[in-house]
Design a protein around this motif. Sequence first.
Motif, PDB file in Angstrom:
ATOM      1  N   LEU A  34       5.212 -63.099 -44.721  1.00  0.00           N
ATOM      2  CA  LEU A  34       6.372 -63.062 -43.826  1.00  0.00           C
ATOM      3  C   LEU A  34       6.033 -63.689 -42.477  1.00  0.00           C
ATOM      4  N   LEU A  35       4.825 -63.433 -41.984  1.00  0.00           N
ATOM      5  CA  LEU A  35       4.400 -63.999 -40.702  1.00  0.00           C
ATOM      6  C   LEU A  35       4.313 -65.521 -40.774  1.00  0.00           C
ATOM      7  N   ILE A  36       3.681 -66.039 -41.792  1.00  0.00           N
ATOM      8  CA  ILE A  36       3.546 -67.496 -41.915  1.00  0.00           C
ATOM      9  C   ILE A  36       4.917 -68.147 -42.053  1.00  0.00           C
ATOM     10  N   GLU A  37       5.793 -67.520 -42.822  1.00  0.00           N
ATOM     11  CA  GLU A  37       7.144 -68.057 -42.986  1.00  0.00           C
ATOM     12  C   GLU A  37       7.905 -68.025 -41.652  1.00  0.00           C
ATOM     13  N   ALA A  38       7.762 -66.926 -40.899  1.00  0.00           N
ATOM     14  CA  ALA A  38       8.435 -66.815 -39.594  1.00  0.00           C
ATOM     15  C   ALA A  38       7.891 -67.846 -38.612  1.00  0.00           C
ATOM     16  N   LEU A  39       6.581 -68.058 -38.603  1.00  0.00           N
ATOM     17  CA  LEU A  39       5.976 -69.054 -37.710  1.00  0.00           C
ATOM     18  C   LEU A  39       6.437 -70.469 -38.088  1.00  0.00           C
ATOM     19  N   THR A  40       6.536 -70.743 -39.370  1.00  0.00           N
ATOM     20  CA  THR A  40       7.009 -72.054 -39.829  1.00  0.00           C
ATOM     21  C   THR A  40       8.444 -72.292 -39.377  1.00  0.00           C
ATOM     22  N   ASP A  41       9.295 -71.303 -39.601  1.00  0.00           N
ATOM     23  CA  ASP A  41      10.705 -71.434 -39.197  1.00  0.00           C
ATOM     24  C   ASP A  41      10.828 -71.616 -37.689  1.00  0.00           C
ATOM     25  N   ARG A  42      10.071 -70.831 -36.937  1.00  0.00           N
ATOM     26  CA  ARG A  42      10.127 -70.936 -35.474  1.00  0.00           C
ATOM     27  C   ARG A  42       9.591 -72.295 -35.021  1.00  0.00           C
ATOM     28  N   GLY A  43       8.554 -72.787 -35.679  1.00  0.00           N
ATOM     29  CA  GLY A  43       8.003 -74.100 -35.350  1.00  0.00           C
ATOM     30  C   GLY A  43       9.009 -75.215 -35.530  1.00  0.00           C
ATOM     31  N   VAL A  44       9.823 -75.138 -36.571  1.00  0.00           N
ATOM     32  CA  VAL A  44      10.871 -76.144 -36.796  1.00  0.00           C
ATOM     33  C   VAL A  44      11.874 -76.094 -35.644  1.00  0.00           C
ATOM     34  N   GLU A  45      12.281 -74.881 -35.253  1.00  0.00           N
ATOM     35  CA  GLU A  45      13.222 -74.731 -34.128  1.00  0.00           C
ATOM     36  C   GLU A  45      12.649 -75.336 -32.850  1.00  0.00           C
ATOM     37  N   PHE A  70       7.238 -73.510 -46.624  1.00  0.00           N
ATOM     38  CA  PHE A  70       6.320 -72.391 -46.778  1.00  0.00           C
ATOM     39  C   PHE A  70       5.997 -72.230 -48.254  1.00  0.00           C
ATOM     40  N   ASN A  71       4.704 -72.196 -48.585  1.00  0.00           N
ATOM     41  CA  ASN A  71       4.266 -71.984 -49.961  1.00  0.00           C
ATOM     42  C   ASN A  71       3.630 -70.597 -50.039  1.00  0.00           C
ATOM     43  N   PRO A  72       4.335 -69.617 -50.610  1.00  0.00           N
ATOM     44  CA  PRO A  72       3.808 -68.255 -50.653  1.00  0.00           C
ATOM     45  C   PRO A  72       2.590 -68.102 -51.570  1.00  0.00           C
ATOM     46  N   THR A  73       2.437 -68.981 -52.534  1.00  0.00           N
ATOM     47  CA  THR A  73       1.309 -68.881 -53.458  1.00  0.00           C
ATOM     48  C   THR A  73      -0.019 -69.049 -52.732  1.00  0.00           C
ATOM     49  N   VAL A  74      -0.076 -70.032 -51.844  1.00  0.00           N
ATOM     50  CA  VAL A  74      -1.319 -70.277 -51.089  1.00  0.00           C
ATOM     51  C   VAL A  74      -1.190 -69.853 -49.628  1.00  0.00           C
ATOM     52  N   GLN A  75      -0.041 -69.282 -49.271  1.00  0.00           N
ATOM     53  CA  GLN A  75       0.242 -68.815 -47.914  1.00  0.00           C
ATOM     54  C   GLN A  75      -0.031 -69.885 -46.861  1.00  0.00           C
ATOM     55  N   VAL A  76       0.694 -70.993 -47.022  1.00  0.00           N
ATOM     56  CA  VAL A  76       0.583 -72.115 -46.098  1.00  0.00           C
ATOM     57  C   VAL A  76       1.979 -72.502 -45.624  1.00  0.00           C
ATOM     58  N   GLY A  77       2.098 -72.729 -44.328  1.00  0.00           N
ATOM     59  CA  GLY A  77       3.334 -73.228 -43.761  1.00  0.00           C
ATOM     60  C   GLY A  77       3.095 -74.616 -43.192  1.00  0.00           C
ATOM     61  N   ILE A  78       4.040 -75.517 -43.409  1.00  0.00           N
ATOM     62  CA  ILE A  78       3.914 -76.892 -42.924  1.00  0.00           C
ATOM     63  C   ILE A  78       5.172 -77.253 -42.149  1.00  0.00           C
ATOM     64  N   ILE A  79       4.988 -77.838 -40.985  1.00  0.00           N
ATOM     65  CA  ILE A  79       6.094 -78.365 -40.197  1.00  0.00           C
ATOM     66  C   ILE A  79       5.903 -79.876 -40.180  1.00  0.00           C
ATOM     67  N   ARG A  80       6.930 -80.613 -40.596  1.00  0.00           N
ATOM     68  CA  ARG A  80       6.775 -82.056 -40.797  1.00  0.00           C
ATOM     69  C   ARG A  80       7.873 -82.832 -40.076  1.00  0.00           C
ATOM     70  N   ALA A  81       7.460 -83.926 -39.460  1.00  0.00           N
ATOM     71  CA  ALA A  81       8.409 -84.892 -38.898  1.00  0.00           C
ATOM     72  C   ALA A  81       8.458 -86.054 -39.882  1.00  0.00           C
ATOM     73  N   GLY A  82       9.577 -86.209 -40.583  1.00  0.00           N
ATOM     74  CA  GLY A  82       9.659 -87.184 -41.664  1.00  0.00           C
ATOM     75  C   GLY A  82      10.116 -88.578 -41.282  1.00  0.00           C
ATOM     76  N   ALA A  83      10.631 -88.754 -40.069  1.00  0.00           N
ATOM     77  CA  ALA A  83      11.076 -90.093 -39.664  1.00  0.00           C
ATOM     78  C   ALA A  83       9.866 -91.024 -39.613  1.00  0.00           C
ATOM     79  N   PRO A  84      10.003 -92.244 -40.132  1.00  0.00           N
ATOM     80  CA  PRO A  84       8.850 -93.148 -40.191  1.00  0.00           C
ATOM     81  C   PRO A  84       8.283 -93.528 -38.820  1.00  0.00           C
ATOM     82  N   TYR A  85       9.063 -93.410 -37.781  1.00  0.00           N
ATOM     83  CA  TYR A  85       8.606 -93.781 -36.439  1.00  0.00           C
ATOM     84  C   TYR A  85       8.183 -92.574 -35.605  1.00  0.00           C
ATOM     85  N   ALA A  86       8.137 -91.390 -36.203  1.00  0.00           N
ATOM     86  CA  ALA A  86       7.826 -90.163 -35.462  1.00  0.00           C
ATOM     87  C   ALA A  86       6.495 -90.261 -34.707  1.00  0.00           C
ATOM     88  N   ILE A  87       5.507 -90.861 -35.321  1.00  0.00           N
ATOM     89  CA  ILE A  87       4.190 -90.955 -34.689  1.00  0.00           C
ATOM     90  C   ILE A  87       4.240 -91.793 -33.409  1.00  0.00           C
TER      91      ILE A  87
END
Length: 163
Positions: A34-45, A70-87
């Motif tokens: 729940l914590l990792i999922e909450a941190l992931t969601d907050r990170g997107v915001e 959020f992948n609950p199986t390995v308990q990993v949250g990822i926040i991603r910027a998908g636009a090709p020019y984001a970097i």
Amino acid sequence: MSKKIIFGLSTKEINRAIRELEQYKKELNRKTSLLIEALTDRGVEIAKAQIRELGAVYTGELEESITGYFNPTVQVGIIRAGAPYAIYVEFGTGIVGAGSPHPAPAGWRYDVNNHGEAGWWYFNDRDQKWHWTKGIESRPFMYNTVQILERESVRIAKEVFRR
């Protein structure tokens, strides 16, 4: 989330303590997810808000490309910027970017094509026009997201573990 387990030294009491420990472990794993999922969601915001606050909104594509997974199986949250020019928005480019560099450039190089003050031309597919630039300043929306999320993480953890 701490718990005291008090038990006697009989087989029955030790087995009860083991069951309590197993239940505690399940609850801890659930709360951690729940914590990792909450941190992931907050990170997107936060990342989306940073894009707006730093003035990196041109078409809305960058902000819309921010996703959380959020992948609950390995308990990993990822926040991603998908636009090709984001970097390029994050780190900046050219001599302008070098004048206002990213807080943690980690090997990023500015004006690698030696354009310097001369700048360069590029074609924008969106408006079908040529544009001239000396680069853009860094708008470190993801770096700022990490900094803000780090500051908020203890508060979020306390909220999650109180549930």
